[in-house]
Structure formats: structure tokens, C-alpha cells
Design a protein around this motif. Structure first.
Motif, mmCIF file in Angstrom:
data_model
loop_
_atom_site.group_PDB
_atom_site.id
_atom_site.type_symbol
_atom_site.label_atom_id
_atom_site.label_comp_id
_atom_site.label_asym_id
_atom_site.label_seq_id
_atom_site.Cartn_x
_atom_site.Cartn_y
_atom_site.Cartn_z
ATOM 1 N N ILE A 256 6.500 11.984 10.644
ATOM 2 C CA ILE A 256 5.693 12.338 11.809
ATOM 3 C C ILE A 256 4.215 12.182 11.484
ATOM 4 N N GLY A 257 3.493 11.592 12.413
ATOM 5 C CA GLY A 257 2.047 11.486 12.321
ATOM 6 C C GLY A 257 1.429 11.722 13.685
ATOM 7 N N THR A 258 0.104 11.805 13.744
ATOM 8 C CA THR A 258 -0.594 12.001 15.019
ATOM 9 C C THR A 258 -1.604 10.888 15.215
ATOM 10 N N LEU A 259 -1.977 10.684 16.475
ATOM 11 C CA LEU A 259 -2.850 9.554 16.794
ATOM 12 C C LEU A 259 -3.720 9.906 17.996
ATOM 13 N N ASN A 260 -4.994 9.588 17.892
ATOM 14 C CA ASN A 260 -5.916 9.732 19.018
ATOM 15 C C ASN A 260 -6.037 8.388 19.696
ATOM 16 N N PHE A 261 -5.703 8.351 20.998
ATOM 17 C CA PHE A 261 -5.734 7.051 21.662
ATOM 18 C C PHE A 261 -6.504 7.081 22.976
ATOM 19 N N LEU B 235 0.906 1.415 12.765
ATOM 20 C CA LEU B 235 0.707 1.747 14.175
ATOM 21 C C LEU B 235 -0.621 2.447 14.418
ATOM 22 N N GLY B 236 -1.373 2.685 13.351
ATOM 23 C CA GLY B 236 -2.707 3.255 13.510
ATOM 24 C C GLY B 236 -2.866 4.681 13.045
ATOM 25 N N VAL B 237 -1.801 5.317 12.546
ATOM 26 C CA VAL B 237 -1.906 6.689 12.063
ATOM 27 C C VAL B 237 -2.776 6.723 10.816
ATOM 28 N N LYS B 238 -3.823 7.533 10.843
ATOM 29 C CA LYS B 238 -4.777 7.573 9.729
ATOM 30 C C LYS B 238 -4.696 8.872 8.933
ATOM 31 N N GLY B 239 -4.292 9.960 9.557
ATOM 32 C CA GLY B 239 -4.242 11.251 8.888
ATOM 33 C C GLY B 239 -2.970 11.423 8.074
ATOM 34 N N ASP B 240 -2.692 12.672 7.703
ATOM 35 C CA ASP B 240 -1.490 12.971 6.930
ATOM 36 C C ASP B 240 -0.222 12.614 7.701
ATOM 37 N N ILE B 241 0.804 12.268 6.947
ATOM 38 C CA ILE B 241 2.141 12.012 7.491
ATOM 39 C C ILE B 241 3.099 12.981 6.812
ATOM 40 N N ILE B 242 3.889 13.659 7.605
ATOM 41 C CA ILE B 242 4.851 14.607 7.054
ATOM 42 C C ILE B 242 6.267 14.116 7.302
#
Length: 399
Positions: A221-226, A255-262
């Protein structure tokens, strides 16, 4: 520019950005399976017949529900990861059959349901189990975790003595992943945080650290600002059926996720349901004789479209497989699931006789901590009722 003009310009800019906000679309190699307003499921074919499923969840439009089994034993003073070892409880949550969880969720929310996945780690394969790491459910920290593979005094492996756990936090505007502090409980100890769960960064998962990065089934799981507005409003959940954690995380990076991935609970427990496709991945065991025990999981995430919809009101409470153990003057977590837009009443009954009003009115958010002020007797039960219609209720037998 005077104040009125500044205010007009601010709102014009905000409304314009919302109207022209771009829509996230993955590369063409991701084939759409279901796309609704606020969520999408895609499939990508990997090498050697392997597959990846990508869910894109827009927190502005989608609701995330934690679906968790009822408590039979509170595991008092057994918590390991919330404000110090032994300083919080680590309850035993009922492991629930995925078919039952899905059926109940669909009954509560009908065609607004988009998908369901299994979620928190657990390491005890009994009818009820402790969760590995802390969980916050609708404003209440319901578990401090129990895993031996984390930053505790005597971990099962030296690597985990100094590992940094991660917390996934979300609300109706954004989601983010940040460092978790077992000493203070941050960010779960923050009042503004209503829902959160603690997990491994993908690269710290035992499957990578101790099992040599083996290929398996995983959720990452990651997060993305779009949308161009501060805050990551998209939650990206990628599920693979046979890949390493590095490979799965790399797909999110692309896919562009830059922060942490869990990563959340995977392997034989991996479950993925979609309203259009049905069961895509099912919990399973390498040994067919063991398969029923792997079909029961303690914690799921449900994704559904937000908004009011006319459905029949329900309150669901399951009876744990084990005896519900309550102690006088010791806390107990009452858990249930409902689709109400009103408050509920919680009461103690002895068969059909009202003994005590535990809470005359409380939020219908599925969690209430109660400390009994009397010993429990045979025939006692808890009843959660809709405040506006007392005929709508659920019951949990205590003795």
C-alpha cells in the motif's frame, strides 16, 4: 487587493481546481476491471503467468471500514507496542470466515460496496487471535499488538530490535504513512487520528528479511497526491499473486508513489474481493487438510462509496467461538457493525430483564470500551439497540 477580492479569488481558485482536477489513470498495461466514481480496479499481467491487481481509492469519495472480529479475551497487560510493553491490552479477536464478512458487508451497504481485503498481521492460528501491531478504530486504540517480530526488549530476531514500524492513517480527505513511535503511541495517540493501523515497511517484512525475499502473494500500500491540493488523497493497494515484495513495491513506485510503502497480512491469508469480479484471491493453505483454518481472518478492510443510501438498518454482533471473559473493574471492548445514521444504546440484560444501561446514547461507530462494575452472572448479555428504533438490535451473550 482588498479582503473581499482575496476571498473571492481563493474560492474561485479552489472551485476551479476541483472542477478540473485530473483523474489518475495507470499505464495501458493495467487493464480496467471496474471503474466507479471514486475507485477503480485494474489488472496487470506480469511475467511467468503472474498477476497484479491495482486498486485506486479516492478518499474524498470512498469510505474505508475496518471489519474486525469480536473480543472474547482482553489480553490485559499483554500489549507490546503502545506506550510501552505491558502497558496496554492486546485482545483476542474472533477470526471470521471471509464469506461471512463479505456477505454481512454487502447486506449493510449493498451496491455501494467496492472491495474487501484482509489486513492486519496475526500469528496465532486459533479461533481467536491477537493482532501483531496496534490498531485504532473510530477514535479508540483497540490493540497494542503482540508480535515477537518488532522493536521489543527480546525480539525473535535481532534485526527487529531497532526496526522502525510504520502507521497508515486515513480520514475522509487524505491518507498518509508515517513513522510509528511505540514509546508515545504517535500518531495513534493524537486526538485527530480516528483510524490507523501499524505495519511493516515492505522492506522490513519477515518474508524479505528472514525468508530471503521469497515470491508470494502480498498486498502493498502507498499513497499518492494527484489533485494538486496538499495531502495524498489517493490510496493505492497493489495485490500480487506471485512476486517478491521488492517487485510489488517497485510497481507502486512506477505509478508515482514517492513516500513509504507498507505491506499488510499476505501469503496464505491473502484475500481480495471485488463487487463485480467476486472473490479474486482466496485465503488458502499449502496443505488441503488445513484450508478451513486459513479461511478465517481477524481483520479486514472494506471499501465503499460514501454517501447516504436507503437500506434496511442492521446491527450485527457475532458470538465468539470462545467464552467471553469479562472481569469486574477490568475493561472490555464491545465491537459491532451497523449501517445506522443515528446513535445506539448499550445495555446489560439478564435474559429478558434489563439490569443496567451501560450507555444511554453513543455513536454508532462499532466500538465502545466498557468496564463492568459487577461480576457477570449466567444468562447475562449485552444488547446494542438503535436509539430511534429499539426493535433494531444485536446481542452478545456473556455467560
Amino acid at each position: 487587493m482588498n479582503a473581499a477580492k482575496k476571498l473571492f479569488f481563493f474560492f474561485f481558485t479552489l472551485i476551479s481546481s476541483l472542477l478540473i482536477a485530473p483523474t489518475f489513470t495507470p499505464p495501458s498495461s493495467y487493464q480496467p476491471i471496474e471503474v466507479v466514481d471514486g475507485a477503480a480496479l485494474y489488472k496487470q499481467q506480469l511475467t511467468d503467468g503472474n498477476e497484479a491487481y491495482l486498486q485506486v481509492i479516492n478518499l474524498h469519495k470512498m469510505q474505508i471500514d475496518q471489519l474486525i472480529g469480536e473480543v472474547d479475551n482482553m489480553g490485559l497487560a499483554q500489549g507490546k507496542y503502545y506506550k510501552g510493553e505491558g502497558g496496554h491490552y492486546s485482545p483476542f479477536f474472533q477470526r471470521k470466515l471471509f464469506e461471512d464478512v463479505t456477505s454481512e458487508y454487502k447486506q449493510l451497504y449493498q451496491n455501494t460496496v467496492f472491495s474487501i481485503i484482509n489486513c492486519s498481521f496475526f500469528e496465532q492460528y486459533k479461533s481467536s487471535t491477537q493482532l501483531s501491531f496496534p490498531i485504532k478504530l473510530n477514535g479508540k486504540v483497540i490493540s497494542a499488538g503482540s508480535s515477537p517480530y518488532g522493536p521489543i526488549n527480546q525480539p525473535m530476531d535481532a534485526f527487529y530490535s531497532k526496526v522502525r514500524l510504520k502507521a497508515l492513517v486515513w480520514d475522509d480527505k487524505q491518507a498518509y504513512i508515517t513513522d510509528y513511535d511505540p514509546t508515545t503511541g504517535a500518531p495513534l495517540n493524537e486526538r485527530g487520528v480516528q483510524n490507523a493501523m501499524v505495519n511493516y515497511k515492505y522492506s522490513d517484512h519477515p518474508a524479505k528479511v528472514l525468508a530471503h525475499n521469497q515470491a508470494n502473494r502480498y498486498h502493498v500500500i502507498g499513497t499518492l497526491n494527484f489533485d494538486g491540493i496538499k495531502g495524498d488523497e489517493l490510496l493505492l493497494v497493489l495485490t500480487v499473486n506471485q512476486a517478491t515484495l521488492d517487485e510489488a513495491a517497485d510497481l507502486l513506485r512506477q505509478l508515482g508513489v514517492k513516500g513509504d510503502i507498507i505491506t499488510v497480512d499476505g501469503g496464505t491469508s491473502t484475500y481480495l474481493f471485488n463487487s463485480r469480479m467476486g472473490n479474486i484471491m482466496l485465503p488458502q493453505s499449502a496443505n488441503p487438510k488445513d484450508s478451513p483454518s486459513f479461511r478465517n481472518l481477524p481483520h479486514y478492510l472494506g471499501f465503499r462509496k460514501r454517501g447516504k443510501k436507503q437500506v434496511l438498518p442492521h446491527i450485527f454482533i457475532s458470538q465468539p467461538a470462545g467464552k467471553v471473559l469479562l472481569e469486574e473493574n477490568k475493561p472490555y471492548l464491545i465491537l459491532w457493525r451497523d449501517n445506522l445514521n443515528s446513535e445506539v444504546t448499550i445495555e446489560l440484560y439478564e435474559r429478558d430483564k434489563l439490569i443496567q444501561v451501560i450507555s444511554p446514547r453513543t455513536a454508532s461507530d462499532g466500538v465502545y470500551e466498557w468496564t463492568p462494575d459487577r461480576p457477570m452472572k449466567e444468562g447475562y448479555s449485552l444488547r446494542i439497540s438503535m436509539l430511534k428504533n429499539r426493535k433494531i438490535f444485536g446481542t452478545l451473550q456473556l455467560q
